[in-house]
Scaffold this motif. Sequence first.
Motif, PDB file in Angstrom:
ATOM      1  N   ASP A   8      48.839  60.443  11.291  1.00  0.00           N
ATOM      2  CA  ASP A   8      47.966  60.704  10.148  1.00  0.00           C
ATOM      3  C   ASP A   8      48.763  61.267   8.973  1.00  0.00           C
ATOM      4  OD1 ASP A   8      46.048  59.922  11.956  1.00  0.00           O
ATOM      5  OD2 ASP A   8      45.353  61.942  12.395  1.00  0.00           O
ATOM      6  N   LYS A  36      47.935  55.045  17.059  1.00  0.00           N
ATOM      7  CA  LYS A  36      46.644  55.088  16.368  1.00  0.00           C
ATOM      8  C   LYS A  36      46.883  55.356  14.883  1.00  0.00           C
ATOM      9  CE  LYS A  36      43.596  58.644  16.564  1.00  0.00           C
ATOM     10  NZ  LYS A  36      43.238  58.775  15.141  1.00  0.00           N
ATOM     11  N   HIS A  68      45.296  55.586  10.662  1.00  0.00           N
ATOM     12  CA  HIS A  68      44.203  55.701   9.683  1.00  0.00           C
ATOM     13  C   HIS A  68      44.801  55.099   8.407  1.00  0.00           C
ATOM     14  CE1 HIS A  68      41.214  58.167  11.700  1.00  0.00           C
ATOM     15  NE2 HIS A  68      42.076  59.104  11.999  1.00  0.00           N
ATOM     16  N   ASP A 126      41.900  53.485  13.738  1.00  0.00           N
ATOM     17  CA  ASP A 126      40.795  54.408  14.042  1.00  0.00           C
ATOM     18  C   ASP A 126      39.796  54.376  12.873  1.00  0.00           C
ATOM     19  OD1 ASP A 126      39.238  56.518  14.882  1.00  0.00           O
ATOM     20  OD2 ASP A 126      40.839  58.022  14.787  1.00  0.00           O
ATOM     21  N   LYS A 183      36.454  53.884  12.818  1.00  0.00           N
ATOM     22  CA  LYS A 183      35.125  54.497  13.034  1.00  0.00           C
ATOM     23  C   LYS A 183      34.041  53.820  12.207  1.00  0.00           C
ATOM     24  CE  LYS A 183      36.692  59.099  14.428  1.00  0.00           C
ATOM     25  NZ  LYS A 183      38.111  59.114  14.066  1.00  0.00           N
ATOM     26  N   SER A 200      35.553  65.443  19.682  1.00  0.00           N
ATOM     27  CA  SER A 200      36.292  66.647  20.085  1.00  0.00           C
ATOM     28  C   SER A 200      35.927  67.874  19.260  1.00  0.00           C
ATOM     29  CB  SER A 200      37.799  66.389  19.937  1.00  0.00           C
ATOM     30  OG  SER A 200      38.125  66.118  18.578  1.00  0.00           O
ATOM     31  N   GLN A 252      38.508  71.255  14.792  1.00  0.00           N
ATOM     32  CA  GLN A 252      39.139  70.510  15.891  1.00  0.00           C
ATOM     33  C   GLN A 252      39.328  71.450  17.084  1.00  0.00           C
ATOM     34  OE1 GLN A 252      39.598  67.943  17.557  1.00  0.00           O
ATOM     35  NE2 GLN A 252      41.345  66.821  16.722  1.00  0.00           N
ATOM     36  N   TYR A 261      41.356  71.713  20.925  1.00  0.00           N
ATOM     37  CA  TYR A 261      42.386  71.097  21.766  1.00  0.00           C
ATOM     38  C   TYR A 261      42.271  71.542  23.218  1.00  0.00           C
ATOM     39  CZ  TYR A 261      44.851  69.823  17.457  1.00  0.00           C
ATOM     40  OH  TYR A 261      45.186  69.302  16.237  1.00  0.00           O
ATOM     41  N   GLY A 319      48.154  63.980  17.749  1.00  0.00           N
ATOM     42  CA  GLY A 319      48.626  63.826  16.373  1.00  0.00           C
ATOM     43  C   GLY A 319      49.564  64.941  16.000  1.00  0.00           C
ATOM     44  N   ARG A 320      48.999  66.014  15.391  1.00  0.00           N
ATOM     45  CA  ARG A 320      49.846  67.079  14.852  1.00  0.00           C
ATOM     46  C   ARG A 320      50.671  67.791  15.907  1.00  0.00           C
ATOM     47  NH1 ARG A 320      44.874  69.527  11.710  1.00  0.00           N
ATOM     48  NH2 ARG A 320      43.882  68.356  13.401  1.00  0.00           N
TER      49      ARG A 320
HETATM   50  P1  BMP Z   1      45.254  65.854  15.851  1.00  0.00           P
HETATM   51  O1  BMP Z   1      45.854  65.715  17.265  1.00  0.00           O
HETATM   52  O2  BMP Z   1      46.293  66.043  14.786  1.00  0.00           O
HETATM   53  O3  BMP Z   1      44.165  66.893  15.795  1.00  0.00           O
HETATM   54  O4  BMP Z   1      44.581  64.432  15.481  1.00  0.00           O
HETATM   55  C1  BMP Z   1      43.526  63.905  16.199  1.00  0.00           C
HETATM   56  C2  BMP Z   1      43.213  62.495  15.758  1.00  0.00           C
HETATM   57  O5  BMP Z   1      42.167  61.982  16.562  1.00  0.00           O
HETATM   58  C3  BMP Z   1      42.766  62.358  14.311  1.00  0.00           C
HETATM   59  O6  BMP Z   1      43.293  61.144  13.808  1.00  0.00           O
HETATM   60  C4  BMP Z   1      41.251  62.252  14.386  1.00  0.00           C
HETATM   61  O7  BMP Z   1      40.724  61.404  13.376  1.00  0.00           O
HETATM   62  C5  BMP Z   1      41.034  61.621  15.756  1.00  0.00           C
HETATM   63  N1  BMP Z   1      39.797  62.036  16.458  1.00  0.00           N
HETATM   64  C6  BMP Z   1      39.567  63.360  16.848  1.00  0.00           C
HETATM   65  O8  BMP Z   1      40.389  64.241  16.603  1.00  0.00           O
HETATM   66  N2  BMP Z   1      38.414  63.660  17.538  1.00  0.00           N
HETATM   67  C7  BMP Z   1      37.469  62.731  17.854  1.00  0.00           C
HETATM   68  O9  BMP Z   1      36.484  63.052  18.494  1.00  0.00           O
HETATM   69  C8  BMP Z   1      37.692  61.392  17.461  1.00  0.00           C
HETATM   70  C9  BMP Z   1      38.869  61.067  16.780  1.00  0.00           C
HETATM   71  O10 BMP Z   1      39.092  59.809  16.446  1.00  0.00           O
END
Ligand code: BMP
Length: 248
Positions: free
Chosen positions: A13, A35, A37, A66, A68, A126, A193, A195, A213-214
């Motif tokens: 991303d 994946k 965007h 992705d 959506k 998530s 978000q 994790y 991602g990050r």
């Molecule tokens: P990161 O690991 O940096 O938080 O990124 C997560 C990626 O997954 C982002 O591209 C986000 O759009 C996607 N995503 C998410 O985080 N949760 C969901 O439920 C669905 C997703 O597509």
Amino acid sequence: MERKKSNLAVSVDVTKSKDFLAIIDAVGPFVCLVKTHVDIIEDFDQSLVQQLQDLSIKHDFVIFEDRKFADIGNTVALQYSSGVHKIANWSHITNAHPVPGPSIISGLSSVGLPLGRGLLLLSEMSTKGALAVGSYTQEAVRMARAHRDFVIGFIAQRTMEGIGMQENTVDKDDFLTLTPGVGLDAKGDAMGQQYRTPRQVILESGCDVIIVGRGIYGKDPGLVDEIRAQAKRYMEAGWEAYQDRVSA
Ligand code: BMP
């Protein structure tokens, strides 16, 4: 996944095509899927798509835009096939929110099926407070079962196997579950978000693929050696959890 012994998908991303390609080339050996965007890339053009496809062949990974999708069938068919990005031309798989009902699958499959593409449905998310729960999730799974020619799996937080099925049903699902919201060092971000670790996602929740991602590309897309090391770390954690699940 089996060929590369990897159930790691990297979510790239970033907003500049130079960083985008450098990260993908660095993580390529460790991933089963990349994946994207593409709508966040500021200097997008069709040559970027060609370079992405070349990297997909070089490193043997699947491309997942992705996108959506979330509109009526006619509109999503146009968004998928046309516009600046022409996603169906190059992305092996894409995803959709089930919110419009089954017509979103018909719209997307009218474009994607003839090209051999596949679709993931977002049956859960998530983020904190996500509304994709309960009967919404169940209906998403039913929609997928009714369109097995095009729907190959879910974006979800746990396996969707058996969800919404009658007890004692012998019918088995064969869908993939790809799961974002994965991090080894952080519990979340400032924007909702959340994790979990690869072990929680793969072993405890029965998912198949971790999307990171990050956690892998961090704050500086220029640190290619660090990105490569993180990709290797997540690949090993994901695959070990998967091995433990299938041998349990
Ligand atoms: P990161 O690991 O940096 O938080 O990124 C997560 C990626 O997954 C982002 O591209 C986000 O759009 C996607 N995503 C998410 O985080 N949760 C969901 O439920 C669905 C997703 O597509």
